[in-house]
Write an enzyme that holds these catalytic residues in place. Structure first.
Site, PDB file in Angstrom:
ATOM      1  N   TRP B 329       0.839  -1.221   0.000  1.00  0.00           N
ATOM      2  CA  TRP B 329       0.000   0.000   0.000  1.00  0.00           C
ATOM      3  C   TRP B 329       0.863   1.254   0.000  1.00  0.00           C
ATOM      4  CZ3 TRP B 329      -0.333   3.881   3.788  1.00  0.00           C
ATOM      5  CH2 TRP B 329      -1.397   4.784   3.648  1.00  0.00           C
ATOM      6  N   HIS B 330       2.021   1.164   0.683  1.00  0.00           N
ATOM      7  CA  HIS B 330       2.890   2.333   0.780  1.00  0.00           C
ATOM      8  C   HIS B 330       3.527   2.706  -0.542  1.00  0.00           C
ATOM      9  CE1 HIS B 330       2.553   1.837   5.141  1.00  0.00           C
ATOM     10  NE2 HIS B 330       2.980   3.074   5.223  1.00  0.00           N
ATOM     11  N   GLY B 331       3.779   1.732  -1.378  1.00  0.00           N
ATOM     12  CA  GLY B 331       4.380   2.098  -2.649  1.00  0.00           C
ATOM     13  C   GLY B 331       4.586   0.904  -3.550  1.00  0.00           C
ATOM     14  N   PHE B 515       2.355   8.597  -0.893  1.00  0.00           N
ATOM     15  CA  PHE B 515       1.543   7.388  -0.817  1.00  0.00           C
ATOM     16  C   PHE B 515       0.094   7.710  -1.156  1.00  0.00           C
ATOM     17  CE2 PHE B 515       5.347   5.902   0.540  1.00  0.00           C
ATOM     18  CZ  PHE B 515       5.734   6.284   1.797  1.00  0.00           C
TER      19      PHE B 515
END
Lengths: 304, 515
Positions: B329-331, B515
């Site tokens: 989800w962060h990257g 993000f």
């Protein structure tokens, strides 16, 4: 009064007064030479601003331009003309062109020292703006950076330290940095790091070649004598450069272009001035001021 | 528009606050609410007006789906609601996946099949990860019967409310939307404004004074490592430690500003950070770090996967999958995935250790002082090690830094020690100074990092200061760290506000905006 309302009033008053006080200090000390109030000397890295301003008042008939390498040269030691040292950090050809356009008046001669690394557009993106430096009033009055520099200027001035930049444009070398280099592991590690920064993924800037042509055209149009040289690099850095094929090819291309645009330019890349002891112990990039004088003497001799 | 910018602080915020309270009437909140909604859309559109349409379409779609699902409460929910929920989630994740993961997917597929394919020039809409998760939460809650149909105006404001829109906290509709319905929502409250402003400036100070200073050191090390430069032991630790501190002060500073801004508008946001580096274990760390995200992952991923209800093996797998996806989800990069996976492994180990201690008859809720100290250090080192992956440009860079941290590239000591410690030279220690390659004064660096570390490890956090909680309850804490609307605090925060305004010129984005 409601304590929270009193809190808000006190907070906003304090913030406003603090900002005003700091703004007043920054205006009066004027570390970036924006308000023409600076009487304490230049202790901040504001070469571009200082030199754009000082060149107008300093008596001279010739200008020395280049990067921080040539900025250390004492112009009073140079032959044939009374030079003003207008060099500044990372001066790429388009910066030099901009400086000349904005500040050239009655000068008879311009001497330009060039460096290969400024032709690497990947590490040093081309300056498309028409500004040598940002001149933001709010930032110069209220920024943290301006306040830090004001306090630094006040402190260094009252401690009796010499300003970073002399009246003649010479950058004052750091007193902690005076020893000659003898090579060694630390020096080599720094050379590797600098070589990596300057020469890896080298993208040769064609736009800067155009800028060089524009410099030549400008000087010829104004009838100003000129000479160009390629600055020396120390022998370790040259060895490192050879390990970056793209950078080496770019160097050869640059030399070819310089021969075309400035016939008679002087190539000192790997020369007697590349000796390690001519550089600072902790700084493989900059040769010492007296070495700079020898360099200019040789270049000017070649221009006779 | 950044919170830490002149345009936000001197133009946008005063105008919005002024209009909001000028229009606010206890009997009719509509005008003020519309004003706030419009302002939030302007705030978002300021960055890139083209993505306003995406935001508006997302809101319309999710509100419609959520309302349709929530019209029936269990057990009367007719068949057909689950497919609608699935559709809602899939559409949300499709857009998130398209904007965020398309090129990552292409790169990995082409690498696997050893082929080439051009990448697409896709701009990641600001805050898409946050407003997507926020709305998925709403849809799932609607399905579970935990959400009622909300008026469109309030729902839209809930999603777009500018303090949280671009980088969280990830809000819960159940606690936020009822606040919009409160009659006093639109009335000026001096206590909220005072606390809100204080929180805002404390957050801005954390960003300007601490995070941005740490960024200088972290960037030096990680960017140079990405170019192949090798750092010795102390230098590598400087990079890792300064990034650990940078991301904490940056993100928690942003959260403080978001919470403060919301409070100015009489909206209470949840706490998002609570001194995470004081955690005694990794489980504790995730109760203190990005709390709203960890709650989301727990309630909408870990528990639906089975949580700890299906045995140890399944629990560990659930932990790993949850954190794997949390990392993703962060990257869109393997470094983020590894960071998340590492935390999944850490959590599994932590749970296993707790079980073992319980079986041995230990009281897992209370430990001896040396035990707590040791577990804090182990947790901190694990977290720092994982952050190296989070920050590194690629895996190669991460391993290069980690090797430096392990001393594999050598340990360099101050030059003066060479004469007095010849035995160290025999053991392979170097004497080129603590930071021979970094080129930054070790004393200045040590000072700044030490100050930041002491604040992170021992100081009260912003929430404790404002809410008079935790250590501020001690006599010393009461005297020095308990916020109250006193002249002393007003002057302190006023000077801090001036300082943080001065720092605005060094505009730097918040890390979590990416993000």
């Amino acid at each position: 009064m409601n304590p929270f309302v009193r809190y808000l009033t006190t907070l906003s008053t304090t913030a406003t007064l603090s900002l005003s006080l700091l703004g007043a200090i920054n205006w009066r000390v004027d570390p970036f030479l924006i308000f023409e109030n600076n009487r304490l000397g230049v202790y901040s890295w504001v070469e571009r601003q200082f030199k754009s301003s000082a060149i107008k008042t300093y008596q001279h008939d010739a200008v020395l331009l280049g990067t921080s390498k040539t900025a250390l040269i004492n112009p009073d030691d140079l032959p044939m003309f009374k030079f003003f040292n207008a060099s500044f950090s990372s001066a790429a050809p388009e910066d030099i062109l901009l400086f000349l356009k904005q500040n050239l008046t009655q000068e008879k001669f311009v001497l330009i020292g060039l460096d290969l690394f400024t032709f690497n557009e990947k590490a040093y993106p081309y300056n498309d703006s028409n500004e040598l430096y940002r001149d933001d009033l709010l930032e110069n009055l209220f920024s943290l950076n301006a306040s830090k520099e004001s306090l630094r200027t006040l402190g260094l001035h009252f401690l009796g330290r010499p300003p970073l930049i002399q009246e003649n444009g010479q950058r004052h070398p750091s007193p902690d940095n005076d020893e000659d280099s003898k090579g060694g592991e630390v020096f080599d590690a720094r050379v590797d790091r600098i070589a990596h920064k300057y020469y890896s993924s080298f993208t040769f800037s064609e736009k800067r070649i155009v800028a060089l042509q524009d410099i030549r055209d400008l000087l010829e149009k104004r009838g100003v004598g000129h000479k160009v040289f390629l600055n020396p690099i120390n022998e370790k850095e040259y060895e490192a450069l050879l390990s970056y094929p793209q950078a080496h090819t770019s160097l050869l291309t640059l030399k070819k272009e310089l021969s075309r645009i400035f016939p008679g330019y002087v190539d000192l890349t790997l020369s007697r001035y590349s000796k390690l002891s001519y550089y600072y112990k902790d700084d493989p990039v900059h040769y010492k001021p007296h070495v700079g004088k020898w360099i200019v003497d040789e270049v000017m001799k070649n221009s006779l | 528009m950044l919170f830490n910018s002149y345009s936000f602080l001197f133009v946008f915020l005063p105008i919005v606050l002024g209009l909001f309270f000028a229009l606010g009437r206890p009997g009719d909140r509509r005008a003020a609410t519309v004003c706030l909604l419009a302002s939030s859309l302007v705030f978002y559109g300021w960055w890139n007006y083209r993505f306003l349409l995406l935001l508006v379409v997302s809101i319309l779609f999710n509100w419609f789906v959520g309302e349709t699902i929530s019209k029936r409460t269990p057990p009367e929910r007719p068949a057909g609601q689950k497919p609608l929920l699935v559709l809602g989630i899939v559409v949300n994740l499709f857009f998130l996946g398209y904007f965020k993961y398309t090129n990552f997917f292409i790169q990995n597929v082409t690498a696997f099949f050893n082929t080439r394919s051009p990448l697409y020039d896709i701009i990641l809409p600001l805050g898409i990860s946050f407003f997507t998760f926020t709305q998925i939460k709403y849809l799932v809650d609607a399905y579970r019967g935990q959400a009622k149909p909300y008026p469109f105006l309030q729902y839209s404001l809930f999603v777009t409310f500018f303090p949280h829109l671009v980088a969280g906290p990830i809000l819960d509709h159940k606690s936020i939307i009822p606040q919009f319905a409160d009659k006093k929502f639109v009335l000026f409250r001096a206590d909220h404004m005072a606390k809100g402003l204080t929180l805002f400036f404390l957050g801005l100070l954390k960003k300007a004074l601490l995070a941005d200073q740490m960024a200088i050191y972290a960037t030096n090390v990680f960017d140079a490592s990405a170019m192949g430069v090798i750092f010795t032991f102390f230098e590598a630790w400087v990079g890792a430690l300064s990034y650990t501190l940078q991301i904490y002060f940056d993100f928690s500073g942003y959260s403080d500003m978001a919470i403060g801004l919301a409070l100015m508008f009489n909206i209470k946001f949840p706490i998002n950070f609570f001194s995470p580096y004081k955690a005694v274990n990794v489980i504790d760390f995730w109760r203190r770090w990005h709390i709203t995200l960890s709650h989301f992952l727990r309630d909408y991923l870990y528990i639906p996967l089975g949580g700890n209800r299906k045995g140890v093996v399944r629990q560990n797998l659930n932990l790993f999958v949850t954190m794997f996806l949390g990392g993703l989800w962060h990257g869109a990069a393997w470094t983020f995935v590894i960071w998340g996976s590492l935390h999944g492994v850490f959590l599994a180990i932590n749970h296993g250790w707790r079980s073992l201690r319980q079986r041995l008859g230990h009281d897992v809720e209370h430990s001896s002082r040396p035990g707590r100290f040791l577990s804090r250090m182990v947790t901190l080192v694990a977290v720092i090690g994982a952050w190296v992956f989070f920050r590194a440009a690629d895996l190669e860079t991460a391993f290069r830094v980690l090797k430096g941290m392990a001393g594999i590239h050598g340990v360099s000591l101050p030059r003066g020690m060479a004469e007095n410690s010849p035995f160290l030279a025999k053991w392979g220690f170097l004497f080129n100074g603590l930071t021979p390659t970094l080129g930054i004064s070790p004393s200045t660096m040590t000072f700044y990092i030490s100050v930041a570390l002491v604040i992170a490890l021992f100081g009260p956090n912003t929430m404790e200061i404002i809410n008079n909680d935790g250590p501020t309850r001690s006599p010393v804490g009461e005297k020095f760290f308990h916020w109250r609307p006193s002249p002393r605090w007003a002057v302190l925060i006023g000077v801090g506000a001036a300082f943080s305004v001065m720092a605005l010129s060094q505009v730097s984005e918040f890390i979590y905006f990416q993000f």
